[in-house]
Each structure stands twice: as C-alpha cells, then as structure tokens.
Design a protein around this motif. Sequence first.
Motif, PDB file in Angstrom:
ATOM      1  N   LYS A  45       1.011  -1.152   0.067  1.00  0.00           N
ATOM      2  CA  LYS A  45       0.328   0.006  -0.089  1.00  0.00           C
ATOM      3  C   LYS A  45       0.650   1.398  -0.347  1.00  0.00           C
ATOM      4  N   LYS A  46       0.617   2.276  -0.471  1.00  0.00           N
ATOM      5  CA  LYS A  46       1.491   3.460  -0.249  1.00  0.00           C
ATOM      6  C   LYS A  46       2.822   3.441  -1.082  1.00  0.00           C
ATOM      7  N   ARG A  47       2.565   2.726  -2.004  1.00  0.00           N
ATOM      8  CA  ARG A  47       4.334   2.567  -2.655  1.00  0.00           C
ATOM      9  C   ARG A  47       5.579   3.847  -2.827  1.00  0.00           C
ATOM     10  N   ARG A  48       4.022   4.822  -3.235  1.00  0.00           N
ATOM     11  CA  ARG A  48       4.686   6.109  -3.323  1.00  0.00           C
ATOM     12  C   ARG A  48       4.198   7.428  -2.732  1.00  0.00           C
ATOM     13  N   LEU A 111      10.290   3.408  -3.381  1.00  0.00           N
ATOM     14  CA  LEU A 111      11.329   2.873  -2.885  1.00  0.00           C
ATOM     15  C   LEU A 111      11.185   1.484  -3.452  1.00  0.00           C
ATOM     16  N   THR A 112      12.596   0.440  -3.299  1.00  0.00           N
ATOM     17  CA  THR A 112      11.919  -0.761  -3.684  1.00  0.00           C
ATOM     18  C   THR A 112      13.621  -0.758  -3.239  1.00  0.00           C
ATOM     19  N   THR A 115      16.680   0.660  -5.084  1.00  0.00           N
ATOM     20  CA  THR A 115      16.608   2.077  -6.054  1.00  0.00           C
ATOM     21  C   THR A 115      15.382   2.774  -5.318  1.00  0.00           C
ATOM     22  N   ILE A 116      15.747   3.621  -5.141  1.00  0.00           N
ATOM     23  CA  ILE A 116      14.903   4.919  -5.445  1.00  0.00           C
ATOM     24  C   ILE A 116      14.561   5.215  -6.409  1.00  0.00           C
ATOM     25  N   ILE A 117      12.828   5.596  -6.749  1.00  0.00           N
ATOM     26  CA  ILE A 117      12.685   6.375  -7.927  1.00  0.00           C
ATOM     27  C   ILE A 117      12.103   7.728  -7.750  1.00  0.00           C
ATOM     28  N   ILE A 118      12.263   8.489  -7.891  1.00  0.00           N
ATOM     29  CA  ILE A 118      11.672  10.145  -9.154  1.00  0.00           C
ATOM     30  C   ILE A 118      10.812  10.357  -9.218  1.00  0.00           C
ATOM     31  N   HIS A 119       9.198   9.984  -9.277  1.00  0.00           N
ATOM     32  CA  HIS A 119       8.068  10.285 -10.182  1.00  0.00           C
ATOM     33  C   HIS A 119       7.970  12.097 -10.074  1.00  0.00           C
ATOM     34  N   ARG A 120       7.677  12.335 -11.419  1.00  0.00           N
ATOM     35  CA  ARG A 120       7.675  13.762 -11.985  1.00  0.00           C
ATOM     36  C   ARG A 120       6.456  13.687 -12.520  1.00  0.00           C
TER      37      ARG A 120
END
Length: 246
Positions: A45-48, A111-112, A115-120
């Motif tokens: 839940k709420k991965r972002r 967050l995985t 990795t840390i993924i920044i979504h824009r």
Amino acid sequence: MVSFKSVKRMMGWCPQKDFRFIQAGDTKHRTGIHDFCDGYGDTQKKRREKVLVDVPVLDSGMIRILLPVWIVGLMLMTIINHYSILDFFIIFAYYLTLLLVVLQNRTTVELTHGTIIIHRPFLRSIVIQKNDVIKTQIIKNLSHTTRWILRIVELIILVFLATHNINAIYINIEQSLTMLVTIVNIISFPLITVMTAVLFYNNEIRMHYQVSLHVATNKRQFNFYVDNPDEFSVMLQHTGEVTLDG
C-alpha cells in the motif's frame, strides 16, 4: 503460476518502520515508512509518497523543454515585427512552461529493494540505484533561516510588478488599438510578474524545512526535503559517508 509482481511483493523491504516522510509543503501531514511495507506478503500500500525533491537542472529534462520554447518564441516575435495571432500562441506557450515548472514540485518517491525512484509530472522518472549513492549530507536550509526577510522582499517586488502591470493594462485599454493588439498586450504584460511569482513560490515551499538531505552519486546530486533526513539516509543503505553540516 506465481507472477513476477507477486514475488516482488513477497520480497518487500521494510528496514525501519518508524521512518516518516513529510508531504511537500505541508508540515502537518506525515506518513510512516510502514505505509510502504504494510501488507508484507500481500498487496503493498502507498508505495509512492509525496516528497519534495530537487533534481539536477541539466539532468531534469526541463531545460530541453524550456529553452526551445522560449528561444523559438523570441525568434518568431523578432522576425515577425507586427502583431498576429501567432503572438497569442507564443505567450500561451510561455505560461504553459511556467505551469510545468510549478508542477515539478509535485514529486513522489517510490522505494524498492535496490532503488529510489523519483516520479515527476509529465517527465521521465529518475532512478537512483542505492549502490550508487556515495554520500549523504544533512545541510541547513538558508531559505528557512532567512524566510521572513525573504518574504518581505518578495512581497515588495510582487506588489511593485503587479502595480506596474495594472497601470500598463489600463493605459493599453484606453488607447485606440485593434482588438488583437489589446488582447496580446493584456496577456503579455503580467508574464514577468507570473515568472517572478513562480520563482518565489518554489522558494516558499522549501522554506518550511530547516534542513534537507543532500544525496550524491558519482554523476548526480539531489536534495530531499523530509522531516527526518537522518532516518531517510539510513534507508539508502549506501556504503559511503554520512555527514552532518554545521
């Protein structure tokens, strides 16, 4: 057959349950890292989470959008030395680029395990490999320290520009100009004021944070605005140096 997504869920990483993110621009809304890890072995839940992130300007993708639009617009207005419907579309494009700059503050972080993924909004996501992080540093936010002085200066500048725009628009309306010229002038006069307001807004939403977490890789550097940057640094699981500025 077990899907690859199910395997990823079962391998969810939850290094520190009490870590909390802070929503960009809202010091009251807080969520925990356990939101990333709830439902371990089940649906995550709420991965972002909404986290304000400064990305490198040259690596952000914004330059490839802003520069061509503004340069081409200026060239066209210079070449075509008379008012036309094209002026309206050029100015409208300028406003759209400023809106895009504002929307880039609505970053989310995923967050995985590695990795840390920044979504824009409207731009490609930026992926940071945790193994590539060589240093994290908690630095003071000068905008927070001098926020009241900056706010007074910004208010004075905006009032001055807005007053100048209102007078210019009033004079333009009183003149005997064609409808096209009047409309183009009215929408173009506030452009500098809006641009200045966007810059001040970007600074304003960062003033709420006393510190930021500076994350450095071999090629890029980022600033994460979170309420607990020391705990966020632990989550990176890097092998580099962690330092505290001042």
